[in-house]
Design an enzyme around this catalytic site. Sequence first.
Site, mmCIF file in Angstrom:
data_model
loop_
_atom_site.group_PDB
_atom_site.id
_atom_site.type_symbol
_atom_site.label_atom_id
_atom_site.label_comp_id
_atom_site.label_asym_id
_atom_site.label_seq_id
_atom_site.Cartn_x
_atom_site.Cartn_y
_atom_site.Cartn_z
ATOM 1 N N ASP A 1 -1.231 -10.165 1.184
ATOM 2 C CA ASP A 1 -0.554 -9.431 0.116
ATOM 3 C C ASP A 1 -1.559 -8.724 -0.789
ATOM 4 O O ASP A 1 -1.557 -8.878 -2.005
ATOM 5 C CB ASP A 1 0.368 -10.344 -0.697
ATOM 6 C CG ASP A 1 1.437 -9.558 -1.455
ATOM 7 O OD1 ASP A 1 1.587 -8.343 -1.199
ATOM 8 O OD2 ASP A 1 2.115 -10.156 -2.307
ATOM 9 N N HIS B 1 0.865 -1.185 0.000
ATOM 10 C CA HIS B 1 0.000 0.000 0.000
ATOM 11 C C HIS B 1 0.900 1.232 0.000
ATOM 12 O O HIS B 1 1.212 1.807 1.038
ATOM 13 C CB HIS B 1 -0.893 -0.027 1.249
ATOM 14 C CG HIS B 1 -1.893 1.075 1.288
ATOM 15 N ND1 HIS B 1 -3.179 0.900 0.857
ATOM 16 C CD2 HIS B 1 -1.808 2.349 1.701
ATOM 17 C CE1 HIS B 1 -3.856 2.016 1.016
ATOM 18 N NE2 HIS B 1 -3.032 2.921 1.525
ATOM 19 N N GLU C 1 1.070 -1.730 4.347
ATOM 20 C CA GLU C 1 1.626 -0.387 4.220
ATOM 21 C C GLU C 1 2.946 -0.252 4.975
ATOM 22 O O GLU C 1 3.022 -0.553 6.162
ATOM 23 C CB GLU C 1 0.641 0.648 4.764
ATOM 24 C CG GLU C 1 1.094 2.074 4.567
ATOM 25 C CD GLU C 1 0.011 3.062 4.957
ATOM 26 O OE1 GLU C 1 -0.495 3.745 4.054
ATOM 27 O OE2 GLU C 1 -0.318 3.138 6.146
#
Length: 161
Positions: free
Chosen positions: A131, A79, A140
Amino acid sequence: MYKLPESNLQYVTSITFLLTTYAKYMKATRHTFNCGNLLVTPNSLLYVAKRQVDYILGENPIRMSYMVGFGPNFPKRIHHRGSSLPSLASHPQAIGCDSGFEPFFHSANPNPNILTGAIVGGPNQNDGYPDERSDYSHSEPATYINAAMVGPLAYFAATLN
């Protein structure tokens, strides 16, 4: 170590930093302490810290390194906007603020740019890692995860050769 279901590695890297730092202090001052019936030595703290580093780097039940680009199996859909957008060389057209979501952010493809060295939020409470780019609490990378890992990585790189 496991503390909370979202971005757990922020706690692991911080605790690992503290364990490594305090172990260095204990070695320098020849200090030990008791925790109940357990004698805590610098080496016992370093053992726990090293196990956490190894876990993050891939010695875990799913054999995944949570450091992007490290080892054969690492997060491919993190992310991170810069990592999930194509490079200017492959996509010379401008990408506006809202244009980054479709088709890039919501794509199931791996990120076109590998954010080498970034440590993501990590596994869930069952040692799973889906994932998925949209699962920001696990996928993230953040400075508060990565910064705390620099000290332990430097310490072990210098002392385990």
